[in-house]
Motif scaffolding. Structure first.
Motif, PDB file in Angstrom:
ATOM      1  N   ARG A   1      -7.052  -2.974  -0.993  1.00  0.00           N
ATOM      2  CA  ARG A   1      -5.435  -2.455  -1.325  1.00  0.00           C
ATOM      3  C   ARG A   1      -4.557  -3.603  -0.464  1.00  0.00           C
ATOM      4  O   ARG A   1      -3.480  -3.850  -1.364  1.00  0.00           O
TER       5      ARG A   1
ATOM      6  N   ALA B   1      -4.959   9.643   2.786  1.00  0.00           N
ATOM      7  CA  ALA B   1      -6.355  10.251   2.056  1.00  0.00           C
ATOM      8  C   ALA B   1      -7.275   9.667   2.785  1.00  0.00           C
ATOM      9  O   ALA B   1      -8.582  10.141   2.258  1.00  0.00           O
ATOM     10  N   GLN B   2      -7.299   8.658   3.583  1.00  0.00           N
ATOM     11  CA  GLN B   2      -8.667   8.019   4.074  1.00  0.00           C
ATOM     12  C   GLN B   2      -9.073   8.953   5.034  1.00  0.00           C
ATOM     13  O   GLN B   2      -8.294   9.441   6.238  1.00  0.00           O
TER      14      GLN B   2
ATOM     15  N   HIS C   1      -4.827  -7.835  -2.093  1.00  0.00           N
ATOM     16  CA  HIS C   1      -3.669  -7.560  -3.170  1.00  0.00           C
ATOM     17  C   HIS C   1      -3.613  -8.749  -4.020  1.00  0.00           C
ATOM     18  O   HIS C   1      -3.525 -10.062  -3.268  1.00  0.00           O
TER      19      HIS C   1
ATOM     20  N   TRP D   1      -2.647  12.514  10.363  1.00  0.00           N
ATOM     21  CA  TRP D   1      -1.237  12.693   9.570  1.00  0.00           C
ATOM     22  C   TRP D   1      -1.390  13.979   9.638  1.00  0.00           C
ATOM     23  O   TRP D   1      -0.025  14.486   9.818  1.00  0.00           O
TER      24      TRP D   1
ATOM     25  N   ILE E   1       1.046  -1.225  -0.025  1.00  0.00           N
ATOM     26  CA  ILE E   1       0.107   0.010   0.009  1.00  0.00           C
ATOM     27  C   ILE E   1       1.057   1.287   0.084  1.00  0.00           C
ATOM     28  O   ILE E   1       1.999   1.121   0.573  1.00  0.00           O
ATOM     29  N   ALA E   2       0.214   2.272  -0.620  1.00  0.00           N
ATOM     30  CA  ALA E   2       1.259   3.572  -0.675  1.00  0.00           C
ATOM     31  C   ALA E   2       0.819   4.447   0.400  1.00  0.00           C
ATOM     32  O   ALA E   2      -0.424   4.656   0.743  1.00  0.00           O
TER      33      ALA E   2
ATOM     34  N   PHE F   1     -11.064  -0.217   2.451  1.00  0.00           N
ATOM     35  CA  PHE F   1      -9.925   0.496   1.611  1.00  0.00           C
ATOM     36  C   PHE F   1      -8.871  -0.863   2.009  1.00  0.00           C
ATOM     37  O   PHE F   1      -8.116  -1.269   0.774  1.00  0.00           O
TER      38      PHE F   1
ATOM     39  N   ASP G   1       0.569   7.779   0.473  1.00  0.00           N
ATOM     40  CA  ASP G   1      -0.364   8.762  -0.052  1.00  0.00           C
ATOM     41  C   ASP G   1      -1.749   8.186   0.052  1.00  0.00           C
ATOM     42  O   ASP G   1      -2.692   8.988   0.129  1.00  0.00           O
ATOM     43  N   ASP G   2      -2.210   7.032  -0.477  1.00  0.00           N
ATOM     44  CA  ASP G   2      -3.381   6.526  -0.452  1.00  0.00           C
ATOM     45  C   ASP G   2      -3.949   6.288   1.038  1.00  0.00           C
ATOM     46  O   ASP G   2      -5.113   6.459   1.321  1.00  0.00           O
ATOM     47  N   VAL G   3      -3.107   5.916   1.948  1.00  0.00           N
ATOM     48  CA  VAL G   3      -3.430   5.686   3.228  1.00  0.00           C
ATOM     49  C   VAL G   3      -3.744   7.168   3.886  1.00  0.00           C
ATOM     50  O   VAL G   3      -5.001   7.089   4.661  1.00  0.00           O
TER      51      VAL G   3
END
Length: 388
Positions: free
Chosen positions: A308, A222-223, A312, A230, A215-216, A304, A218-220
C-alpha cells in the motif's frame, strides 16, 4: 549508566581498534563505545543523512522523516530497550545512529540502480558500504583512514541482521583488515539496533504514509498488529481529534512492541548459560526478538505496507526516476572520468575494479539533491518532485 548485565558488551573488555591511538581509551572521561558514538555523530557521512531519502523523495513539507531523523528515532528506541535489558546503551546508540550511513541517494531504488551499474565490479551493498565508509572513506585523522572504531561497533554494523554467509567484496575487504567473525551472531546491542530499526519504521511510516495520503487510516487499523492498540487509544480518548489519536496510536504501538520484545527476549536470555557476550555469539540464533505472535503480526504488517505504501504507484514512479538518475551518473562518470570533481578525479585508480568502485563511492555519498544537480549538469534533465 546502569549496571551492565553479564551478557552486555563491556567497553573495558573491548577487542580494541585496528590502529593504536596515543593515550588509548584513557584520554578524557569517555569510554571506547562513547567515543565511537561521538565519532559517528561528527562524521560527514552522518550529516549527509539529513538530505537522504527515508520513504519519500523530497517530501512536500518539513514534517516527513529523512534518514537522519529516522536514525535518531531508532537510537531513542534502541537505548530504551538496552537500558531495560542491562545492555550497553552507548554501543547500542552508536550502532543505531550508524546503521544507515551506507545508503546511497534515493534509498533502496538508488541502491538497486548502483548495484546494477557496478555489477561487473562486484556490485554495491549498503550494509557493506557502511563498513567501507567508517573504515576507509571518512578521513578526519592524520594517522589512518576511517574513524578507527572499536571492534564491537564494526562487528555490530556488519552483523546486526545476523551472520554474513556470503559477504560482498566491500565486507570481505573490511573483514580482512580487521576480522569480524562474520559467521557468528553479533552482540545483543547489535541485535537491539536491528529490531529498533524495524519498530521505528513500522510505526513512523504509518505517520508519514497517512500524512501523505497514500494509505487510509481504516486500512491501517484493520491490521492485526495495529488493531489492539487503536482500540485502546480510542477507549482512552473517545472524543479526541483524529490527528491526536494517530499520534497517540504511534506511541501506543511502539510501547506494545517494545514490551513484547522485552518479555520474549528475557525468556530467551534465561536459556543462555552462562550469561555472557561469548554465549550470545555462540547461541546460533538471535536472542533479541518479538514473541511468535507479535513477529507474525509484524511480518503481515510489513507486507501490507509494501503493497500500500512502498509500492504505491506514485512511489514507484519517483523510484524509477531516482534509479534512472543514479544509473545515468554511473554511466557518465565511467565513460568520462574527467567529469568527476577534482579530488575524486585525482585519486581515481587506473585499474578495474577499483576504478568503478571509486566512482561508486562518490555516487553513494551523494545526497538526493546533489545527485539531481550532478545529473542535470553531466547527463540532462530529471523529473523529480519540486525542490530537487
Amino acid at each position: 549508566m546502569s549496571r551492565l548485565a553479564p551478557y552486555a558488551s563491556d567497553p573495558a573488555r573491548s577487542r580494541g581498534r585496528a590502529h593504536a591511538e596515543a593515550g588509548g581509551e584513557t584520554r578524557g572521561p569517555r569510554d571506547a563505545f562513547q567515543r565511537d558514538r561521538d565519532r559517528i555523530i561528527h562524521s560527514i557521512a552522518f550529516r549527509r543523512l539529513r538530505h537522504k531519502t527515508q520513504v519519500f523523495v523530497a517530501p512536500d513539507g518539513d514534517h516527513f522523516r529523512v534518514r537522519l531523523t529516522h536514525s535518531l528515532e531508532v537510537a531513542q528506541i534502541g537505548r530504551t530497550i538496552a537500558r531495560a535489558l542491562g545492555l550497553n546503551e552507548d554501543l547500542t546508540e552508536a550502532l543505531c545512529l550508524a546503521h544507515d550511513i551506507g545508503h546511497p541517494p534515493f534509498g533502496h531504488s538508488g541502491e538497486d540502480a548502483l548495484k546494477a551499474a557496478t555489477a561487473d565490479a562486484g556490485g554495491f551493498d549498503h550494509n557493506a558500504h557502511t563498513l567501507r565508509i567508517l573504515t576507509r572513506l571518512e578521513t578526519p585523522y592524520p594517522g589512518w583512514d576511517g574513524l578507527n572504531l572499536s571492534w564491537e561497533t564494526l562487528e555490530g554494523l556488519a552483523k546486526h541482521n545476523g551472520p554474513v554467509a556470503a559477504p560482498t567484496w566491500a565486507m570481505v575487504e573490511a573483514d580482512a583488515a580487521f576480522p569480524l567473525d562474520l559467521s557468528t551472531f553479533a552482540s545483543l546491542e547489535a541485535q537491539v539496533a536491528a529490531i529498533a530499526d524495524d519498530i521505528a519504521y513500522d510505526n513512523h511510516d504509518i505517520d508519514d504514509g497517512l500524512r501523505a495520503g497514500l494509505i487510509a487510516l481504516d486500512d491501517v487499523i484493520a491490521q492485526p498488529l495495529v488493531a489492539p492498540g487503536w482500540a485502546r487509544v480510542v477507549a482512552r480518548h473517545p472524543h479526541a481529534p483524529r490527528g491526536r489519536l494517530i499520534a497517540e496510536l504511534i506511541r501506543e504501538q511502539i510501547g506494545r512492541m517494545v514490551t513484547d520484545l522485552l518479555d520474549a527476549t528475557r525468556v530467551r536470555l534465561a536459556d543462555i548459560a552462562p550469561g555472557s557476550v561469548e554465549a550470545v555469539r555462540a547461541a546460533g540464533r538471535p536472542i533479541v526478538g518479538f514473541s511468535d505472535a507479535m513477529a507474525a503480526d509484524e511480518r503481515a504488517f510489513k507486507r501490507f505496507m509494501y503493497a500500500r505504501l512502498y509500492h504505491h504507484p506514485s512511489q514507484l514512479h519517483v523510484a524509477a526516476e531516482a534509479g534512472r538518475i543514479v544509473a545515468g551518473l554511473a554511466a557518465a562518470y565511467r565513460a568520462d572520468p574527467k567529469l568527476l570533481p577534482d579530488h575524486w578525479r585525482e585519486t581515481l585508480p587506473e585499474a578495474e575494479p577499483a576504478r568503478t568502485r571509486h566512482i561508486a563511492d562518490f555516487i553513494a555519498g551523494m545526497t538526493d539533491r546533489y545527485a539531481v544537480a550532478r545529473h542535470r549538469e553531466v547527463v540532462g534533465p530529471v523529473e523529480m518532485p519540486e525542490g530537487l
